[in-house]
Scaffold this motif. Structure first.
Motif, PDB file in Angstrom:
ATOM      1  N   LYS A   1       0.851  -1.187   0.000  1.00 33.65           N
ATOM      2  CA  LYS A   1       0.000   0.000   0.000  1.00 33.65           C
ATOM      3  C   LYS A   1       0.887   1.236   0.000  1.00 33.65           C
ATOM      4  CE  LYS A   1      -4.060  -0.888   2.780  1.00 33.65           C
ATOM      5  NZ  LYS A   1      -4.744  -0.590   4.036  1.00 33.65           N
ATOM      6  N   ILE A   2       0.626   2.179  -0.878  1.00 36.98           N
ATOM      7  CA  ILE A   2       1.399   3.419  -0.825  1.00 36.98           C
ATOM      8  C   ILE A   2       0.469   4.625  -0.843  1.00 36.98           C
ATOM      9  CG2 ILE A   2       3.464   2.495  -1.939  1.00 36.98           C
ATOM     10  CD1 ILE A   2       2.365   4.149  -4.444  1.00 36.98           C
ATOM     11  N   ASP A   3       1.026   5.748  -0.396  1.00 34.55           N
ATOM     12  CA  ASP A   3       0.290   7.002  -0.481  1.00 34.55           C
ATOM     13  C   ASP A   3       1.201   8.018  -1.155  1.00 34.55           C
ATOM     14  OD1 ASP A   3      -0.914   9.464  -0.102  1.00 34.55           O
ATOM     15  OD2 ASP A   3      -1.851   8.854   1.792  1.00 34.55           O
ATOM     16  N   GLY A   4       0.860   8.369  -2.365  1.00 33.54           N
ATOM     17  CA  GLY A   4       1.708   9.260  -3.152  1.00 33.54           C
ATOM     18  C   GLY A   4       1.878  10.626  -2.514  1.00 33.54           C
ATOM     19  N   ARG A   5       0.858  11.090  -1.790  1.00 35.33           N
ATOM     20  CA  ARG A   5       0.935  12.443  -1.257  1.00 35.33           C
ATOM     21  C   ARG A   5       1.838  12.515  -0.031  1.00 35.33           C
ATOM     22  NH1 ARG A   5      -5.029  14.044  -1.027  1.00 35.33           N
ATOM     23  NH2 ARG A   5      -5.047  11.951  -1.867  1.00 35.33           N
ATOM     24  N   THR A   6       1.685  11.542   0.882  1.00 34.81           N
ATOM     25  CA  THR A   6       2.493  11.593   2.097  1.00 34.81           C
ATOM     26  C   THR A   6       3.795  10.815   1.940  1.00 34.81           C
ATOM     27  OG1 THR A   6       1.391   9.641   2.950  1.00 34.81           O
ATOM     28  CG2 THR A   6       0.441  11.756   3.559  1.00 34.81           C
ATOM     29  N   GLY A   7       3.895   9.990   0.922  1.00 32.39           N
ATOM     30  CA  GLY A   7       5.104   9.200   0.733  1.00 32.39           C
ATOM     31  C   GLY A   7       5.109   7.943   1.581  1.00 32.39           C
ATOM     32  N   LYS A   8       3.966   7.679   2.254  1.00 28.44           N
ATOM     33  CA  LYS A   8       3.881   6.491   3.100  1.00 28.44           C
ATOM     34  C   LYS A   8       3.946   5.222   2.238  1.00 28.44           C
ATOM     35  CE  LYS A   8       0.778   4.980   6.386  1.00 28.44           C
ATOM     36  NZ  LYS A   8      -0.590   5.152   6.889  1.00 28.44           N
ATOM     37  N   GLY A   9       4.751   4.257   2.674  1.00 30.22           N
ATOM     38  CA  GLY A   9       4.809   2.979   1.973  1.00 30.22           C
ATOM     39  C   GLY A   9       5.834   2.933   0.858  1.00 30.22           C
ATOM     40  N   ILE A  10       6.390   4.104   0.510  1.00 28.72           N
ATOM     41  CA  ILE A  10       7.328   4.150  -0.613  1.00 28.72           C
ATOM     42  C   ILE A  10       8.606   3.375  -0.285  1.00 28.72           C
ATOM     43  CG2 ILE A  10       8.713   5.660  -2.073  1.00 28.72           C
ATOM     44  CD1 ILE A  10       5.929   6.219  -2.736  1.00 28.72           C
ATOM     45  N   THR A  11       9.143   3.589   0.915  1.00 29.77           N
ATOM     46  CA  THR A  11      10.375   2.906   1.307  1.00 29.77           C
ATOM     47  C   THR A  11      10.163   1.401   1.325  1.00 29.77           C
ATOM     48  OG1 THR A  11      10.443   4.717   2.880  1.00 29.77           O
ATOM     49  CG2 THR A  11      12.309   3.220   2.881  1.00 29.77           C
ATOM     50  N   GLU A  12       9.005   1.012   1.861  1.00 34.48           N
ATOM     51  CA  GLU A  12       8.665  -0.399   1.925  1.00 34.48           C
ATOM     52  C   GLU A  12       8.604  -0.999   0.517  1.00 34.48           C
ATOM     53  OE1 GLU A  12       5.127  -3.137   3.758  1.00 34.48           O
ATOM     54  OE2 GLU A  12       5.003  -0.960   4.013  1.00 34.48           O
ATOM     55  N   LEU A  13       8.012  -0.220  -0.384  1.00 34.49           N
ATOM     56  CA  LEU A  13       7.878  -0.668  -1.767  1.00 34.49           C
ATOM     57  C   LEU A  13       9.247  -0.943  -2.377  1.00 34.49           C
ATOM     58  CD1 LEU A  13       6.059  -1.017  -4.358  1.00 34.49           C
ATOM     59  CD2 LEU A  13       6.489   1.386  -4.809  1.00 34.49           C
TER      60      LEU A  13
END
Lengths: 73, 680
Positions: free
Chosen positions: B154-166
Motif C-alpha cells: 500500500k502506498i500514499d503518493g501524497r504523504t510518501g507512506k509505503g514508498i520505502t517499503e515498496l
C-alpha cells in the motif's frame, strides 16, 4: 432489446449482455463493461453524445453508437 | 559461490492503467534528476531516472504510458505494449511495479492478470487507499498478495507512506529473481471476448475476498453488501457495490462542465483564456529576454570591433539565436496551461465535449488534444494523434495540424503586428492576434471538412470510428507534475529547434556577408555610423544572398515583396521562426541600445524596394505576409514527422503542395485586393 444508450440520467441497471459483433465490443469489455456489472448514466455531453457511464468505480465516456452494444435488462 | 561484484543496473518499469497514480509514484521515487528519452524511430517520450539515492538500490526507473490491456487498439498503445516487453533503449525490464488504484480495483487488476500471464515479474503498488477508506471499505494487501502470488504494498503518493517499503520489497524481488535466473517472457495470447469476460469474473472473486468493510461504519453498507451477495441467487434487485461508488463531486462538476449551455461557455472561456495568457502574460518576460540579447549584440560589436568577426558574433550568432529565444516564455506558458488542464482532468472533458462536432467533419474527440498541442508545435501534436484508434481520423488530424497557428509563428505575427500597430495601439495588435488564431482554427475545420468530403482520394483509409475515454475524477493539479511537464516540453522544443536555427543563422550570415565583405564606399562628409550603414547596404547588395534573391524576384513581385523577404521566406521553410532571425540578419539589425524588436521595426520602416523606391513593408504587404504564414507549410521537421506518422510520403507531399500554393494564391489576393481598395 434495450441498450445503455436509452438510459435516463441517474438510472442504474445491470448489463445483460455485450453484443460481440460490434467493432468496439472488445475495448468496451476490457474497460469494464461486462455482463452482470451495474452501470449508471451519469452525464451526457453537450450534444447528447458521447454518454458518460459509471462502471467499476470510474466514469467512462463512450459514443451512443457504442453504448448500443451494451444490452441491458 | 563467488558473489557478483559488478552488478548491472537493474531496470524497473512502472506500469499501470491511465490515472492509476503512476506519475505521482514516479515523482516520489525519482526526485529532480529525471530525463526524458525519445523512443528511437518513433517519438513517444519516456521518462527515466535513477532511483533516489536514499532508497539505496542501484536501479533505473522507467515510466511507461498508461495502458488498459495488453491488446493495443491504437498506435500509442502498440508502442507502449511492445516497449514493455523490450524497450529499444533500456531493454527488458527486470521488474515491473504496477500501480493499481484500489478505488477501481477490478479494472486495474485486469492488467495485472494479463501481465502475469506473460511471465512478468511484478510488484503491485496499491494507490488511492484513502479514497476507498472514505467509502467505508478497506483492502488487505496480504490477502491480495496471496491471491496474486506476488508482493503487494500500500502506498500514499501524497504523504510518501509505503514508498520505502515498496523499494525494499522491489529490492528483495530483484535479488530473488537474480538467483532464480532469467524467466522467458511470453507474448500475450490474444483473448476473445468470452475469455475477457471470464477473466473479469475471476478478478471479481479476488476483489470480494480482499475488500472488506471498515469496522464501525454504518449498518446500511453491511446490509447492502449482504444484498449484493444474495443477488447472485436472486437476479431481481439492483446491486449496490458501494466500494465502486464514484466521486460525487466529480459528477456534480461534470453536470456543469458538460452542460448544454454552461459547458460550451466554459469551454470557450477556457480556450480564450489559454490563448490570451500566452500573449499578455508572456509579454514582459519576452521583453526582458529581447533586451538581454539586444544588449549582448551591442556589446559584442563594441568588444570585438566593426570587423567580420564582430559582425559574425553580433548578428550571425547573438541576434540569430536571440530572435528565437525570445518566444521560449510563450511556449512554457502554453505547456504550463496544457499541463494544468490535463492534470486537473479537464482535457478528457474537452475531448468529450467536441467529439460530436468533430466527428461531423471526419475527426474525433480525441483530435482535441493533438489540435490543442498544435498551437504549441506541430511535431508533438502529430505524435499526440497516435491516441486516435481510427486510422482515417488520425490521418485527417495529422493533415490539418500544420494549419493551426504553432508557436513558431508567434514571433513572426508579433513582429508584423507590432509594425502595423506601433506604440499605444498594442491592444489592437492583441485583438488582431486573437483573430488570427480564430481564423486558423476556422481554416483547419473548413479544410478538414472539405478533405473529409473528398477523402476517398486523399486519405484512403477505412475503419470503424470509436470514442472510448475514461473521465478521471477532478483533482487539484500537482505542482511538481505540471512543472516537470513544462520544463521537459520547453527543453525538448529547444533541443529540436535550437541547432536548426543556429546552423541557418550562420548560413544566412555567410550568404549575406560574402563575397564583397569589405566594400569601398564614399567616406567623405559621412559620420562613422553612416559609413557603417553604407558598407552594410553595399555588402548586402553584392552578396550571394542577393544573387539567389534575384532568381526568386519574379515570384515575389506579384505579392508585393522583394528578394530580401523572399530569401527570408525560403530560409523559413526549414523552420518558420527562422524568418525573423533571417530578416534581422538581412536588414543588419543590431541592438543600437534598443530592444531587438524595436531596432528591427525601425529597419523595416526604412526598407524600400530597390528598383521602385516604394516602401517594402506596407499594411498591404504585412497583411499578405500574415496570410502567407497562416497557410504555408514551412517546417522541415513537420514534413518529416508527418511522413513518419503516416507511413508514406503521400500525406506530407500533399500537405506541402496544397498548403503552400494556397498560401501564395491567398497572399496574392490579399495584397492586390487591399491595394485595389486603396490600402497601400
Amino acid at each position: 432489446m434495450k441498450t445503455a444508450s436509452q438510459l435516463q440520467y441517474g438510472e442504474k441497471v445491470k448489463i445483460d449482455n455485450i453484443d460481440c459483433t460490434h467493432p468496439s465490443s472488445r475495448r468496451i469489455i476490457e474497460i469494464g463493461f461486462t455482463p452482470g456489472q451495474e452501470i449508471e448514466l451519469v452525464n451526457k455531453s453537450v450534444f447528447n453524445d458521447p454518454l458518460a457511464f459509471s462502471v467499476r468505480g470510474t466514469v467512462i465516456a463512450i459514443r451512443k453508437n457504442e453504448a448500443d452494444c451494451i444490452q441491458i435488462k | 559461490m563467488i558473489s557478483q561484484t559488478i552488478d548491472k543496473t537493474a531496470l524497473i518499469t512502472l506500469v499501470g492503467s491511465p490515472n492509476a497514480g503512476k506519475t505521482t509514484l514516479f515523482n516520489n521515487l525519482s526526485g529532480r534528476n529525471f530525463k526524458t528519452v525519445n523512443y528511437p524511430g518513433a517519438t513517444v517520450e519516456y521518462s527515466v531516472s535513477p532511483l533516489l539515492s536514499k532508497f539505496n538500490l542501484n536501479a533505473n526507473l522507467l515510466d511507461s504510458p498508461g495502458i488498459i490491456s495488453l491488446t493495443p487498439h491504437s498506435p500509442d498503445e502498440e508502442l507502449a505494449v511492445s516497449s514493455l516487453f523490450s524497450h529499444p533503449v533500456f531493454g527488458v525490464p527486470d521488474l515491473l511495479i504496477v500501480a493499481v488504484d484500489v478505488s477501481q480495483l477490478s479494472r486495474h487488476l485486469f492488467l495485472v492478470k494479463q501481465l502475469q500471464q506473460c511471465n512478468f515479474r511484478i510488484v503491485v503498488a496499491l494507490t488511492m487507499t484513502d479514497i476507498l477508506n472514505k467509502k467505508g471499505f478497506n483492502v488487505s494487501p496480504e490477502k491480495l498478495s496471496e491471491e496474486l502470488n506476488c508482493d503487494v504494498i500500500k502506498i500514499d503518493g501524497r504523504t510518501g507512506k509505503g514508498i520505502t517499503e515498496l523499494i525494499d520489497v522491489a529490492s528483495k524481488n530483484l535479488e530473488n529473481f537474480k538467483q532464480k535466473g532469467e524467466t522467458k517472457l511470453i507474448p500475450f495470447p490474444g483473448h476473445d471476448n468470452e475469455q475477457l469476460i471470464e477473466s473479469y469474473k475471476e478478478i471479481e472473486t479476488i476483489c470480494d475476498k480482499v475488500i472488506s468493510e471498515l469496522p464501525g461504519k454504518n449498518e446500511q453498507i453491511n446490509l447492502r453488501r449482504a444484498n449484493a451477495r444474495l443477488s447472485i441467487l436472486n437476479p431481481d434487485p439492483v446491486v449496490k457495490r458501494n466500494c465502486y461508488q464514484i466521486d460525487k463531486r466529480t459528477i456534480k462538476i461534470d453536470r456543469i462542465l458538460l452542460h448544454k449551455v454552461w459547458g460550451l461557455i466554459i469551454f470557450f472561456l477556457i480556450m480564450a483564456l489559454t490563448f490570451t495568457s500566452i500573449f499578455w502574460v508572456a509579454q514582459p518576460v519576452m521583453d526582458f529576454v529581447s533586451n538581454i540579447f539586444g544588449f549582448m549584440a551591442d556589446e559584442a560589436l563594441v568588444i570585438l570591433g566593426q570587423n567580420w568577426f564582430g559582425d559574425f558574433v553580433s548578428t550571425g550568432l547573438i541576434t540569430g539565436v536571440g530572435s528565437v529565444m525570445v518566444f521560449v516564455p510563450q511556449i512554457m506558458i502554453l505547456f504550463l496551461i496544457l499541463g494544468l488542464l490535463e492534470d486537473s482532468g479537464y482535457l478528457a472533458r474537452g475531448a468529450m465535449l467536441i467529439d460530436r462536432p468533430l466527428s461531423k467533419i471526419g475527426l474525433n474527440g480525441k483530435s482535441f488534444v493533438p489540435m490543442l498541442s498544435g498551437f504549441a508545435c506541430a511535431i508533438p501534436a502529430m505524435m499526440a494523434a497516435r491516441t486516435i484508434p481510427n486510422k482515417r481520423e488520425r490521418f485527417l488530424t495529422i493533415f490539418i495540424i500544420p494549419l493551426l497557428s504553432c508557436s513558431a509563428r508567434l514571433p513572426i505575427y508579433a513582429l508584423l503586428l507590432a509594425f502595423l500597430f506601433p506604440g499605444n495601439n498594442a491592444w489592437i495588435a492583441g485583438l488582431v492576434l486573437a483573430g488570427i488564431y480564430i481564423f486558423s482554427i476556422a481554416n483547419s475545420v473548413i479544410i478538414a471538412a472539405i478533405i473529409n468530403k473528398f477523402s476517398k482520394r486523399i486519405i484512403n483509409q477505412d475503419d470503424s470510428s470509436s470514442f472510448i475515454l475514461e473521465l478521471p475524477a477532478y483533482r487539484t493539479p500537482k505542482a511538481k507534475v505540471v512543472y516537470n511537464n513544462m520544463i521537459t516540453s520547453a527543453k525538448s522544443y529547444l533541443k529540436k529547434a535550437g541547432p536548426v536555427i543556429l546552423v541557418l543563422s550562420v548560413a544566412i550570415w555567410l550568404l549575406t556577408y560574402f563575397p564583397d565583405y569589405s566594400p569601398k564606399v564614399e567616406t567623405q562628409n559621412h559620420t562613422r555610423d553612416e559609413i557603417v550603414q553604407l558598407q552594410n547596404a553595399e555588402r548586402l547588395s553584392n552578396s550571394y544572398a542577393a544573387d539567389m534573391g534575384k532568381l526568386i524576384q519574379p515570384v515575389m513581385k506579384p505579392i508585393g515583396m522583394d528578394w530580401r523577404v523572399g530569401v527570408s521566406l525560403i530560409a523559413a521553410f526549414t523552420a518558420r521562426e527562422v524568418f525573423v532571425s533571417s530578416l534581422a540578419l538581412i536588414f543588419k539589425v543590431t541592438g543600437d541600445g534598443e530592444t531587438l524588436q524595436n531596432s528591427m521595426l525601425h529597419a523595416m520602416q526604412d526598407a524600400k524596394i530597390e528598383d521602385t523606391g516604394q516602401k517594402l513593408f506596407t499594411p498591404a504587404t504585412i497583411a499578405g505576409l500574415i496570410v502567407f504564414f497562416l497557410f504555408a507549410l514551412q517546417c522541415l521537421s513537420t514534413v518529416a514527422v508527418s511522413r513518419k506518422e503516416t507511413g508514406s510520403w503521400r500525406i506530407p507531399v500533399l500537405q506541402l503542395i496544397i498548403f503552400t500554393s494556397l498560401a501564395y494564391v491567398l497572399t496574392f489576393i490579399t495584397v492586390n485586393g487591399l491595394r485595389a481598395l486603396g490600402i497601400a
